[in-house]
Design a protein around this motif. Sequence first.
Motif, PDB file in Angstrom:
ATOM      1  N   ALA A   1      43.973  43.600  54.122  1.00  0.00           N
ATOM      2  CA  ALA A   1      43.729  44.819  54.908  1.00  0.00           C
ATOM      3  C   ALA A   1      43.358  45.971  53.975  1.00  0.00           C
ATOM      4  CB  ALA A   1      44.961  45.171  55.730  1.00  0.00           C
ATOM      5  N   LEU A   2      44.012  46.044  52.827  1.00  0.00           N
ATOM      6  CA  LEU A   2      43.655  47.057  51.831  1.00  0.00           C
ATOM      7  C   LEU A   2      42.230  46.845  51.335  1.00  0.00           C
ATOM      8  CD1 LEU A   2      44.302  49.358  49.831  1.00  0.00           C
ATOM      9  CD2 LEU A   2      45.308  47.613  48.322  1.00  0.00           C
ATOM     10  N   GLN A   3      41.877  45.597  51.055  1.00  0.00           N
ATOM     11  CA  GLN A   3      40.519  45.285  50.590  1.00  0.00           C
ATOM     12  C   GLN A   3      39.488  45.705  51.626  1.00  0.00           C
ATOM     13  OE1 GLN A   3      39.832  41.089  49.978  1.00  0.00           O
ATOM     14  NE2 GLN A   3      38.149  41.444  48.552  1.00  0.00           N
ATOM     15  N   ASP A   4      39.821  45.548  52.889  1.00  0.00           N
ATOM     16  CA  ASP A   4      38.869  45.863  53.951  1.00  0.00           C
ATOM     17  C   ASP A   4      38.700  47.363  54.185  1.00  0.00           C
ATOM     18  OD1 ASP A   4      38.189  43.260  54.478  1.00  0.00           O
ATOM     19  OD2 ASP A   4      39.695  42.993  56.040  1.00  0.00           O
ATOM     20  N   ARG A   5      39.628  48.174  53.667  1.00  0.00           N
ATOM     21  CA  ARG A   5      39.466  49.624  53.880  1.00  0.00           C
ATOM     22  C   ARG A   5      39.181  50.396  52.596  1.00  0.00           C
ATOM     23  NH1 ARG A   5      45.157  49.073  54.391  1.00  0.00           N
ATOM     24  NH2 ARG A   5      46.321  50.396  52.934  1.00  0.00           N
ATOM     25  N   ASN A   6      39.598  49.854  51.427  1.00  0.00           N
ATOM     26  CA  ASN A   6      39.406  50.604  50.187  1.00  0.00           C
ATOM     27  C   ASN A   6      39.393  49.622  49.018  1.00  0.00           C
ATOM     28  OD1 ASN A   6      39.711  52.144  47.812  1.00  0.00           O
ATOM     29  ND2 ASN A   6      40.895  53.740  48.869  1.00  0.00           N
ATOM     30  N   GLU A   7      38.212  49.190  48.613  1.00  0.00           N
ATOM     31  CA  GLU A   7      38.120  48.164  47.570  1.00  0.00           C
ATOM     32  C   GLU A   7      38.508  48.686  46.193  1.00  0.00           C
ATOM     33  OE1 GLU A   7      35.737  44.900  47.602  1.00  0.00           O
ATOM     34  OE2 GLU A   7      34.615  45.361  49.419  1.00  0.00           O
ATOM     35  N   THR A   8      38.270  49.953  45.929  1.00  0.00           N
ATOM     36  CA  THR A   8      38.662  50.491  44.631  1.00  0.00           C
ATOM     37  C   THR A   8      40.173  50.438  44.477  1.00  0.00           C
ATOM     38  OG1 THR A   8      36.740  51.952  44.612  1.00  0.00           O
ATOM     39  CG2 THR A   8      38.525  52.469  43.089  1.00  0.00           C
ATOM     40  N   ALA A   9      40.903  50.833  45.493  1.00  0.00           N
ATOM     41  CA  ALA A   9      42.366  50.765  45.439  1.00  0.00           C
ATOM     42  C   ALA A   9      42.833  49.319  45.374  1.00  0.00           C
ATOM     43  CB  ALA A   9      42.972  51.478  46.642  1.00  0.00           C
ATOM     44  N   PHE A  10      42.181  48.434  46.113  1.00  0.00           N
ATOM     45  CA  PHE A  10      42.532  47.008  46.103  1.00  0.00           C
ATOM     46  C   PHE A  10      42.434  46.447  44.686  1.00  0.00           C
ATOM     47  CE2 PHE A  10      40.839  42.612  46.367  1.00  0.00           C
ATOM     48  CZ  PHE A  10      41.932  41.973  46.933  1.00  0.00           C
ATOM     49  N   TYR A  11      41.305  46.691  44.023  1.00  0.00           N
ATOM     50  CA  TYR A  11      41.135  46.141  42.679  1.00  0.00           C
ATOM     51  C   TYR A  11      41.963  46.895  41.645  1.00  0.00           C
ATOM     52  CZ  TYR A  11      37.633  43.060  44.545  1.00  0.00           C
ATOM     53  OH  TYR A  11      37.013  42.064  45.268  1.00  0.00           O
ATOM     54  N   GLY A  12      42.234  48.163  41.906  1.00  0.00           N
ATOM     55  CA  GLY A  12      43.146  48.889  41.033  1.00  0.00           C
ATOM     56  C   GLY A  12      44.536  48.297  41.085  1.00  0.00           C
ATOM     57  N   LEU A  13      44.988  47.943  42.284  1.00  0.00           N
ATOM     58  CA  LEU A  13      46.312  47.337  42.443  1.00  0.00           C
ATOM     59  C   LEU A  13      46.358  45.954  41.794  1.00  0.00           C
ATOM     60  CD1 LEU A  13      49.049  47.994  43.887  1.00  0.00           C
ATOM     61  CD2 LEU A  13      48.262  46.472  45.723  1.00  0.00           C
ATOM     62  N   LEU A  14      45.307  45.139  42.008  1.00  0.00           N
ATOM     63  CA  LEU A  14      45.260  43.817  41.388  1.00  0.00           C
ATOM     64  C   LEU A  14      45.298  43.929  39.867  1.00  0.00           C
ATOM     65  CD1 LEU A  14      42.675  41.662  43.384  1.00  0.00           C
ATOM     66  CD2 LEU A  14      45.132  41.845  43.689  1.00  0.00           C
ATOM     67  N   SER A  15      44.525  44.840  39.331  1.00  0.00           N
ATOM     68  CA  SER A  15      44.469  44.992  37.882  1.00  0.00           C
ATOM     69  C   SER A  15      45.820  45.383  37.310  1.00  0.00           C
ATOM     70  CB  SER A  15      43.429  46.058  37.498  1.00  0.00           C
ATOM     71  OG  SER A  15      42.141  45.678  37.935  1.00  0.00           O
ATOM     72  N   LYS A  16      46.566  46.186  38.034  1.00  0.00           N
ATOM     73  CA  LYS A  16      47.857  46.674  37.557  1.00  0.00           C
ATOM     74  C   LYS A  16      48.954  45.621  37.674  1.00  0.00           C
ATOM     75  CE  LYS A  16      50.748  50.815  37.892  1.00  0.00           C
ATOM     76  NZ  LYS A  16      50.915  52.131  38.573  1.00  0.00           N
ATOM     77  N   HIS A  17      48.838  44.715  38.656  1.00  0.00           N
ATOM     78  CA  HIS A  17      49.897  43.735  38.916  1.00  0.00           C
ATOM     79  C   HIS A  17      49.302  42.332  39.037  1.00  0.00           C
ATOM     80  CE1 HIS A  17      52.702  47.052  39.784  1.00  0.00           C
ATOM     81  NE2 HIS A  17      51.745  47.581  40.544  1.00  0.00           N
ATOM     82  N   LEU A  18      48.385  41.975  38.161  1.00  0.00           N
ATOM     83  CA  LEU A  18      47.592  40.761  38.348  1.00  0.00           C
ATOM     84  C   LEU A  18      48.443  39.497  38.372  1.00  0.00           C
ATOM     85  CD1 LEU A  18      44.812  39.592  38.771  1.00  0.00           C
ATOM     86  CD2 LEU A  18      44.503  39.507  36.294  1.00  0.00           C
ATOM     87  N   ALA A  19      49.364  39.351  37.430  1.00  0.00           N
ATOM     88  CA  ALA A  19      50.177  38.128  37.380  1.00  0.00           C
ATOM     89  C   ALA A  19      50.967  37.942  38.665  1.00  0.00           C
ATOM     90  CB  ALA A  19      51.117  38.173  36.178  1.00  0.00           C
ATOM     91  N   GLU A  20      51.423  39.032  39.255  1.00  0.00           N
ATOM     92  CA  GLU A  20      52.201  38.956  40.488  1.00  0.00           C
ATOM     93  C   GLU A  20      51.325  38.707  41.705  1.00  0.00           C
ATOM     94  OE1 GLU A  20      55.172  41.794  43.239  1.00  0.00           O
ATOM     95  OE2 GLU A  20      54.396  42.528  41.310  1.00  0.00           O
ATOM     96  N   LEU A  21      50.133  39.309  41.726  1.00  0.00           N
ATOM     97  CA  LEU A  21      49.317  39.294  42.942  1.00  0.00           C
ATOM     98  C   LEU A  21      48.288  38.172  42.996  1.00  0.00           C
ATOM     99  CD1 LEU A  21      48.659  43.108  43.541  1.00  0.00           C
ATOM    100  CD2 LEU A  21      50.606  41.696  44.226  1.00  0.00           C
ATOM    101  N   MET A  22      47.884  37.610  41.848  1.00  0.00           N
ATOM    102  CA  MET A  22      46.875  36.558  41.896  1.00  0.00           C
ATOM    103  C   MET A  22      47.319  35.357  42.744  1.00  0.00           C
ATOM    104  SD  MET A  22      44.781  34.448  38.949  1.00  0.00           S
ATOM    105  CE  MET A  22      43.892  35.845  38.284  1.00  0.00           C
ATOM    106  N   PRO A  23      48.570  34.901  42.648  1.00  0.00           N
ATOM    107  CA  PRO A  23      48.969  33.780  43.515  1.00  0.00           C
ATOM    108  C   PRO A  23      48.945  34.136  45.003  1.00  0.00           C
ATOM    109  CG  PRO A  23      50.514  34.057  41.684  1.00  0.00           C
ATOM    110  CD  PRO A  23      49.642  35.273  41.706  1.00  0.00           C
ATOM    111  N   ILE A  24      48.956  35.417  45.325  1.00  0.00           N
ATOM    112  CA  ILE A  24      48.915  35.837  46.726  1.00  0.00           C
ATOM    113  C   ILE A  24      47.480  35.845  47.237  1.00  0.00           C
ATOM    114  CG2 ILE A  24      49.531  37.641  48.372  1.00  0.00           C
ATOM    115  CD1 ILE A  24      51.937  36.304  47.077  1.00  0.00           C
TER     116      ILE A  24
END
Length: 580
Positions: A86-109
Motif C-alpha cells: 500500500a505504501l508502494q502504491d501511494r509513495n514509491e520514494t518513501a517505500f524504497y527509503g524504508l526498504l533501504s533503511k531496513h532491508l534485512a528485515e523487510l526483504m523477506p516480506i
Amino acid sequence: MDKLFEIRRDPVHGTEYIETSLTGHLLLEHPILNKGSAFTEAERREFGLTGLLPSGVSTLEVQLERIYGVYRSKTTDLERYMHLTALQDRNETAFYGLLSKHLAELMPIIYTPVVGAACQSYSRIYHRPRGVYIPYSQRHNIDEILANVGEADVQVIVVTDGERILGLGDLGIGGMGIPVGKLSLYTVCAGIHPSVTLPIVLDIGTNNRDLLDDPLYLGERHERIRGRDYDDFIEAFVAAVQRRFPKVLLQWEDFAKNNAARLLERYRNRLCTFNDDIQGTGAVTLAAALAAVAANRSTLGDQRIVLLGAGSAATGITSQLVTALQAEGLSEASARSRIWLVDSQGLVHSGRTDLEPFKREYARAVDETVNWQVSDRQSITLLDVVKHVHPTILIGTAAQPRAFDENVVREMARHTARPIIFPLSNPTSKCEGLPADMIAWSDGRALVATGSPFEDVIHGDRRIRIAQCNNAYIFPGVGLGVIAAQAQRVTDSMFVAAARALSEFSPARQNIEAPLLPGLQTIREVSRQVALAVAREAQRLGLAEPCTEEELSRRIAAHMWTPQYLAYRKPRRERSRLAG
C-alpha cells in the motif's frame, strides 16, 4: 511536455529537480511523484496542494519513522506485506527509503518467503492495479495494451505466466506478485529507477481448481492454454514488446520447467533477455560454491557435486557450473563428469527411458553403478548416490521438504572434512533441510547456504550465520550492467562474471566460520561490482560498445537512483505563462 515528469539538473546550482505539470490530487495520487506531507509550503501553493495535506511539513526521515511504527504494529507477515505494498502504491520514494533503511528485515516480506503467501491470496487482498495484465482473450490487442503504459521509458520488464510460483505451483494471475517483487529488488538493490520498470503477467488461465472455483478470483476462468496456441501467444507478446520497447531487458520469471528453458533458448538471440530462475539461480549458487571451495583452499574442479532436483533451477546451476569449470581449464565432458543429478525417480542415468533432453545431457553411464550396493537399480536413491559418490557439494532444488535427512548428511560428512550443503528450495516450507540440522549432523563442519532466510544457528559456543542464496545478489546488478553498457544480449558467461564478482565479497574467504555470502547491508556495492563485471564481459564479447573503465563506472553510477525527495518545478513554458 510528453512525459508526466522529467528529472532535470539546475544549470546554475547543479542540483536535480523534478519538472511536472501535474497538480492537486493527480499529483498526490502518482506514486512516483507523491511526497505526501513532505511537499514544502511553496510547492503546495504552486501545485494546488494547499488544504489537501495536513499543515505540518515532514522530512523523509520523519515520514519513515511514522511508517515504520505502523509497520511494526502489524501482527502477521501478510499484513506487513499489505502495508508495504500500500505504501508502494501511494509513495514509491518513501517505500524504497524504508526498504533501504531496513532491508534485512523487510526483504523477506516483500519477496521470499512472504510473497508466496501474498500470491496465493492475490485476488483476495487485491486493492490497486500495478503493472500490465495481458489476458489470452486479448491476444490480438497486445500492442494496444502496451500502448496504455503511456510514454514511460521502460528499460526492464519482468514477466510471468504464473504457472510455477516459487515451490507453490500454479497460482494463475496471482503470479503478478513475483514481477512486482523482483522489480522492487532491482530498485532497492541496484538503484534502477522504478519509473523505468514494468511488471507483466500473462493471463493464460490456470489449472488450479481452487482458483477457478473461487468467486473472487480475478484471472481468466479457463484451464491453461497449451501447445501451439501457447507458443503463438508468447510470440505475439515478444513481438509486441520489441515494437514498443526495442531496447528493453526482458526477464522471464516462474514459468514451468517445460516452458522456461525452451523459451529462453528460443528468444535469447532475438532480444536482450534472461531467465532468473535458470541463470540467476545458477549464478548465485555458483558464487556461494566458489566462496566455499576457496574457504576450503580447494578448487571447483576438485569437487564432486550432487544435485537433488532437475527442473529450471538445476538447469541453470549445472550450466553455470560447467561454464565455470571450463574456465578453469576442464573440457566440457570433464566438467559434466563432476555432476550427478537425482530427480524424483532417483539417479539420472543412461539406463532410464524417461529422460528429458536436459537430463539426458547429464545422465551417468549406467555402467558406473554396476558395483553399487543398491536395493533397486532402476530407482537409485539420494542416499545411495551419497554413499557411492561421496559428494563434496550437495545442492537441493527439488522442493522436497527434509530430503536432506540425517542419514544423507551424516553419510556425506563421513567422507569430506567440510561438506558444502545448499538446500535452496523456497519458500521455507519446501526447503530440503534445516541449517541447524545440517550443522548438528555434520558435527559443526557443514558450510551451509539456503534459498530462504534462516536465523543464526548456535552450535556449542559458536554462533553461525547462514548465508541466503538470494538471487537479489545477482539479477539487479546484471540488469544494471546491461542497461549501463547498452548490451545487445545477455549470455551465460555474463552470469559467470557476475558470480565471480559476488564471490569476492564472501566473508568466508577470510574466515571459514563466516557466511559464504555478504550481508545485505553491502547489496548496493555488490550490485555495482556485479554490474561492472557484466558490462566488461558484454564489451569483451562485442555485445556492447567499448569504453574506458572510468566511463563505464560513471554510467553505472548515473543509473543508480537513491530514494530522496527533490524540489518540484512546473515546466518552463507554464512558469513563463503564469509570470506573464
